[in-house]
Motif scaffolding. Sequence first.
Motif, PDB file in Angstrom:
ATOM      1  N   LYS A 183      38.113  30.415  70.737  1.00 16.26           N
ATOM      2  CA  LYS A 183      38.833  29.733  69.661  1.00 16.26           C
ATOM      3  C   LYS A 183      38.906  30.597  68.408  1.00 16.26           C
ATOM      4  O   LYS A 183      39.964  30.703  67.768  1.00 16.26           O
ATOM      5  CB  LYS A 183      38.152  28.401  69.352  1.00 16.26           C
ATOM      6  N   ASP A 184      37.798  31.229  68.060  1.00 13.98           N
ATOM      7  CA  ASP A 184      37.782  32.071  66.861  1.00 13.98           C
ATOM      8  C   ASP A 184      38.710  33.275  67.012  1.00 13.98           C
ATOM      9  O   ASP A 184      39.372  33.689  66.052  1.00 13.98           O
ATOM     10  CB  ASP A 184      36.357  32.557  66.574  1.00 13.98           C
ATOM     11  N   ASP A 185      38.748  33.833  68.221  1.00 13.67           N
ATOM     12  CA  ASP A 185      39.597  35.005  68.447  1.00 13.67           C
ATOM     13  C   ASP A 185      41.076  34.630  68.318  1.00 13.67           C
ATOM     14  O   ASP A 185      41.868  35.359  67.702  1.00 13.67           O
ATOM     15  CB  ASP A 185      39.320  35.582  69.835  1.00 13.67           C
ATOM     16  N   ILE A 186      41.445  33.488  68.888  1.00 15.80           N
ATOM     17  CA  ILE A 186      42.836  33.030  68.771  1.00 15.80           C
ATOM     18  C   ILE A 186      43.163  32.720  67.312  1.00 15.80           C
ATOM     19  O   ILE A 186      44.254  33.044  66.821  1.00 15.80           O
ATOM     20  CB  ILE A 186      43.078  31.787  69.653  1.00 15.80           C
ATOM     21  N   ALA A 187      42.207  32.109  66.613  1.00 17.93           N
ATOM     22  CA  ALA A 187      42.433  31.764  65.205  1.00 17.93           C
ATOM     23  C   ALA A 187      42.668  33.016  64.359  1.00 17.93           C
ATOM     24  O   ALA A 187      43.546  33.041  63.485  1.00 17.93           O
ATOM     25  CB  ALA A 187      41.239  30.978  64.667  1.00 17.93           C
TER      26      ALA A 187
ATOM     27  N   THR B 168      33.182  29.201  76.974  1.00 21.88           N
ATOM     28  CA  THR B 168      33.566  30.472  76.351  1.00 21.88           C
ATOM     29  C   THR B 168      34.579  30.238  75.238  1.00 21.88           C
ATOM     30  O   THR B 168      34.544  30.898  74.190  1.00 21.88           O
ATOM     31  CB  THR B 168      34.155  31.431  77.401  1.00 21.88           C
ATOM     32  N   TYR B 169      35.466  29.295  75.464  1.00 19.20           N
ATOM     33  CA  TYR B 169      36.468  28.980  74.433  1.00 19.20           C
ATOM     34  C   TYR B 169      35.786  28.509  73.149  1.00 19.20           C
ATOM     35  O   TYR B 169      36.134  28.949  72.047  1.00 19.20           O
ATOM     36  CB  TYR B 169      37.427  27.907  74.945  1.00 19.20           C
TER      37      TYR B 169
ATOM     38  N   PHE C  76      45.912  24.689  67.997  1.00 21.09           N
ATOM     39  CA  PHE C  76      46.805  25.713  67.440  1.00 21.09           C
ATOM     40  C   PHE C  76      48.303  25.394  67.498  1.00 21.09           C
ATOM     41  O   PHE C  76      49.073  25.984  66.746  1.00 21.09           O
ATOM     42  CB  PHE C  76      46.573  27.048  68.162  1.00 21.09           C
ATOM     43  N   CYS C  77      48.697  24.504  68.375  1.00 21.54           N
ATOM     44  CA  CYS C  77      50.139  24.340  68.592  1.00 21.54           C
ATOM     45  C   CYS C  77      50.765  23.200  67.802  1.00 21.54           C
ATOM     46  O   CYS C  77      51.975  23.214  67.570  1.00 21.54           O
ATOM     47  CB  CYS C  77      50.422  24.147  70.080  1.00 21.54           C
ATOM     48  N   GLY C  78      49.967  22.228  67.410  1.00 25.01           N
ATOM     49  CA  GLY C  78      50.535  21.108  66.669  1.00 25.01           C
ATOM     50  C   GLY C  78      51.650  20.448  67.453  1.00 25.01           C
ATOM     51  O   GLY C  78      51.505  20.131  68.633  1.00 25.01           O
ATOM     52  N   LYS C  79      52.798  20.275  66.802  1.00 25.73           N
ATOM     53  CA  LYS C  79      53.936  19.650  67.487  1.00 25.73           C
ATOM     54  C   LYS C  79      54.671  20.627  68.400  1.00 25.73           C
ATOM     55  O   LYS C  79      55.531  20.228  69.182  1.00 25.73           O
ATOM     56  CB  LYS C  79      54.903  19.064  66.466  1.00 25.73           C
TER      57      LYS C  79
END
Length: 382
Positions: free
Chosen positions: A91-95, A85-86, A139-142
Amino acid sequence: MNEAKPIVTCHGNMELFSSLHQLVVNGLPKEPCQWRRSYGRAPRSVHLSASMVPYDADILPDEEEKTLVSRPYFHIYWTDCDMDTYKQTGKDDIAEWQAALKARNIPDWLIVVVTGDDSRVKTKLLQRANVADKVKSDFCGKYTDRCIVLTEPLKLESKSFESWSLFFQRLRSLLLDAFNRHLNKYEEGMRSRREKRNEPGWNYFSYFIVQEELAFMFEMLGLKEDALIQYDELDAMFDQFVENFASGEAVRWLAPLAEPCTNWAGLSLSKPLDLDLRQQVKQNQASLLAFRNYLFSRQTALLFQMGRSWEAAMRAMDYLYNTVVEVKALEIEAPKGAVSCWVILSCLEVLDACNLHNPGQLDERFALYTANLWDYARKKVR
């Protein structure tokens, strides 16, 4: 005003969040946290609470928004999706959500990956753990602390309790970071305004509303003493301007307050925040008596919340006496007996409110200061 709470928006799986909403709002303020502010100020112990509202891109604040209380401070995305589902939609929704935040330069967010009650199969739990890793990577990087896993939050198990504890620690820390970021910028702008107070066109009442917003924020965080300090500073600043005016200095914004007195209604302490009176102050339409009533009502509201009714009675003497002096300094015309009537009504209101907030307590200070008020009112009746 004391019922206001910091606003946090929630997005993602809202059905999931609805099932956890009460646990979140009840659990957040249970443990105190240390709020360390800048400029070498002493840390404060605060119990954070929040008003959780559905996310809406239209309510996202602009970077230059000049409010502290009514703005959304933090943003949370809730998901319990599996890896398939992600990849398909999550993923698109979070983006899209993150893009909206970035467009407003909002760095205050958290993604919560929840493992639900139905996650009994180990592979499913592992899948969701992998979703969290993927979210961090995507999405979080560092800033890996911006994603947290909430494990089976509706179960009464040690793993669930530990998960909730970590979640609340993280959320409190990030909320305080958000407060500091906004507050530092707000105070910087406020100081800049205050430094211009002797320039032509500067208006005390416009500045009053700005610093009062800071008082509202402190009150919202439960820091009543810090909120009271803001009003005391505004009180002292007003006193100084009146003294300067009486000494012959031109203070243009004071002119409307010198208009003849047509209303000598006494102080009202029936509610902690008189919005109608505040609107008059905000629009620079309040008379001297109305402004003094509003300012003192806010100071006493905070004192009552802190259980210091004796101090409200003590301060009332200065408030009444100084206002009478200011009426004379500004040469405000008033019908004979009008100011004395205002004093008597205000004395009785303070006495009534102090008794209401000091039921049956034997306190020498309370007795002394209320006796002084009775005496002052008696003298005005003569």
